[in-house]
Design a protein around this motif. Sequence first.
Motif, PDB file in Angstrom:
ATOM      1  N   HIS A  17      26.281 -22.893  -2.104  1.00  0.00           N
ATOM      2  CA  HIS A  17      25.579 -21.862  -2.858  1.00  0.00           C
ATOM      3  C   HIS A  17      24.239 -21.551  -2.208  1.00  0.00           C
ATOM      4  O   HIS A  17      23.957 -20.410  -1.850  1.00  0.00           O
ATOM      5  N   ALA A  18      23.405 -22.573  -2.030  1.00  0.00           N
ATOM      6  CA  ALA A  18      22.049 -22.378  -1.514  1.00  0.00           C
ATOM      7  C   ALA A  18      21.967 -22.832  -0.058  1.00  0.00           C
ATOM      8  O   ALA A  18      22.373 -23.947   0.268  1.00  0.00           O
ATOM      9  N   ALA A  75      26.882 -18.671   2.407  1.00  0.00           N
ATOM     10  CA  ALA A  75      25.960 -19.074   1.349  1.00  0.00           C
ATOM     11  C   ALA A  75      25.427 -17.841   0.631  1.00  0.00           C
ATOM     12  O   ALA A  75      25.582 -16.700   1.096  1.00  0.00           O
ATOM     13  N   GLY A  76      24.799 -18.085  -0.518  1.00  0.00           N
ATOM     14  CA  GLY A  76      24.179 -17.010  -1.293  1.00  0.00           C
ATOM     15  C   GLY A  76      22.801 -17.440  -1.738  1.00  0.00           C
ATOM     16  O   GLY A  76      21.962 -17.807  -0.929  1.00  0.00           O
ATOM     17  N   HIS A  77      22.531 -17.347  -3.042  1.00  0.00           N
ATOM     18  CA  HIS A  77      21.332 -17.885  -3.679  1.00  0.00           C
ATOM     19  C   HIS A  77      20.062 -17.070  -3.445  1.00  0.00           C
ATOM     20  O   HIS A  77      19.245 -16.911  -4.353  1.00  0.00           O
ATOM     21  N   THR A  78      19.854 -16.545  -2.269  1.00  0.00           N
ATOM     22  CA  THR A  78      18.576 -15.906  -1.915  1.00  0.00           C
ATOM     23  C   THR A  78      18.370 -14.555  -2.577  1.00  0.00           C
ATOM     24  O   THR A  78      17.236 -14.074  -2.657  1.00  0.00           O
ATOM     25  N   HIS A  79      19.454 -13.902  -2.996  1.00  0.00           N
ATOM     26  CA  HIS A  79      19.410 -12.514  -3.489  1.00  0.00           C
ATOM     27  C   HIS A  79      18.865 -11.574  -2.419  1.00  0.00           C
ATOM     28  O   HIS A  79      18.427 -10.464  -2.721  1.00  0.00           O
ATOM     29  N   VAL A 104      38.964 -14.907  -0.233  1.00  0.00           N
ATOM     30  CA  VAL A 104      37.755 -14.679  -1.013  1.00  0.00           C
ATOM     31  C   VAL A 104      36.921 -15.962  -0.978  1.00  0.00           C
ATOM     32  O   VAL A 104      37.450 -17.051  -1.240  1.00  0.00           O
ATOM     33  N   ILE A 105      35.635 -15.834  -0.650  1.00  0.00           N
ATOM     34  CA  ILE A 105      34.698 -16.952  -0.716  1.00  0.00           C
ATOM     35  C   ILE A 105      33.644 -16.610  -1.759  1.00  0.00           C
ATOM     36  O   ILE A 105      32.901 -15.636  -1.609  1.00  0.00           O
ATOM     37  N   ASN A 106      33.611 -17.396  -2.828  1.00  0.00           N
ATOM     38  CA  ASN A 106      32.675 -17.183  -3.934  1.00  0.00           C
ATOM     39  C   ASN A 106      31.620 -18.287  -3.869  1.00  0.00           C
ATOM     40  O   ASN A 106      31.923 -19.457  -4.069  1.00  0.00           O
ATOM     41  N   THR A 107      30.361 -17.900  -3.606  1.00  0.00           N
ATOM     42  CA  THR A 107      29.304 -18.896  -3.418  1.00  0.00           C
ATOM     43  C   THR A 107      28.453 -19.111  -4.673  1.00  0.00           C
ATOM     44  O   THR A 107      27.319 -19.572  -4.589  1.00  0.00           O
ATOM     45  N   GLY A 108      29.003 -18.809  -5.850  1.00  0.00           N
ATOM     46  CA  GLY A 108      28.396 -19.272  -7.091  1.00  0.00           C
ATOM     47  C   GLY A 108      27.362 -18.380  -7.734  1.00  0.00           C
ATOM     48  O   GLY A 108      27.087 -17.273  -7.279  1.00  0.00           O
ATOM     49  N   ASP A 134      28.164 -28.957  -3.723  1.00  0.00           N
ATOM     50  CA  ASP A 134      27.696 -28.443  -5.005  1.00  0.00           C
ATOM     51  C   ASP A 134      26.270 -27.911  -4.820  1.00  0.00           C
ATOM     52  O   ASP A 134      25.670 -28.049  -3.749  1.00  0.00           O
ATOM     53  N   ASP A 135      25.705 -27.328  -5.866  1.00  0.00           N
ATOM     54  CA  ASP A 135      24.446 -26.588  -5.756  1.00  0.00           C
ATOM     55  C   ASP A 135      23.296 -27.421  -5.184  1.00  0.00           C
ATOM     56  O   ASP A 135      22.831 -28.375  -5.816  1.00  0.00           O
TER      57      ASP A 135
END
Length: 295
Positions: free
Chosen positions: A203-204, A223-227, A75-79, A173-174
């Motif tokens: 995250h971003a 990565a995530g952040h963008t929605h 599992v990779i959780n990007t915050g 970090d973020d």
Amino acid sequence: MEWLFGIGAIGVLSAIWGIGIERFLFVIRRESVKGLPANSTPITVLHIGDIHLAPWQKRKAKFVQSLGRLKPDLVINTGDNLGHADAIGPVLTALAPLMERPGVFVNGSNDYYAPVLRNPLAYLAKPSERSEGPALDTPRLVGGFRSAGWLNLNNREGQITINGLKLGFIGVDDAHDELDNLTSIPNQANALADCDLVIGVSHAPYLRVLEAMGSAGASMIFAGHTHGGQVCLPVIGALTTNCDLPTKYARGISAWRFAGRDVILNVVAGLGHSIYAPVRFFCRPEVRLITLEAK
């Protein structure tokens, strides 16, 4: 006047769809990437991020809990797990089945600060300002993940052996709140020199982070952040990524090249939204199940 009525009707129907329907249509996106050494056993990676959970969001929490049935290898959780000051307990409960699996995580700004009301149109002009909401009990969230055995990759590296392969992780970090320490990345990479595959986690997906990780030897970055843009338009797609990542890469898999190295970027559109902007349009809330296969 009829055309005004038509435009108004379209606006109302779009609002009903985006606010009342699509943001609850959680989906698992499945893809495969050939990135493992030859003759390796495939590894399934569940990429989850931007849950933005609030205590009353029972449907979302139930969906997250149901992901345990997938039994991913990693599992990779990007915050950006939290969407409310009182969400730490509900988040840890919802993620409990997944925390039985090997995992890694980084924090997003919403894991440090509660959301505040912002003008959504401002995102079209430039990335949002640094977080300014009330501080959250981040150590409790991080402690919950670490007690389950997940690796904390906030400006850190780590290693996990899965299916006989040694996976190395470079993390920051973020980056949206400028908490990323890029100077730590070369040292992280040096510590992972004997790994079969090096994965970057942020995250971003700011370009400075992607370049630093790719240049240091990461073959794939999560990565995530963008929605995914959160509100997208047909044909046009995402209107913003809330960072300097081009909008055409707002979600999904894309190929990059840094310092002569080929890098795969995987961006998850996430499961949530700010409680002050409860909408998804042409951008279903998602997690991504990536199967890493032998080259």
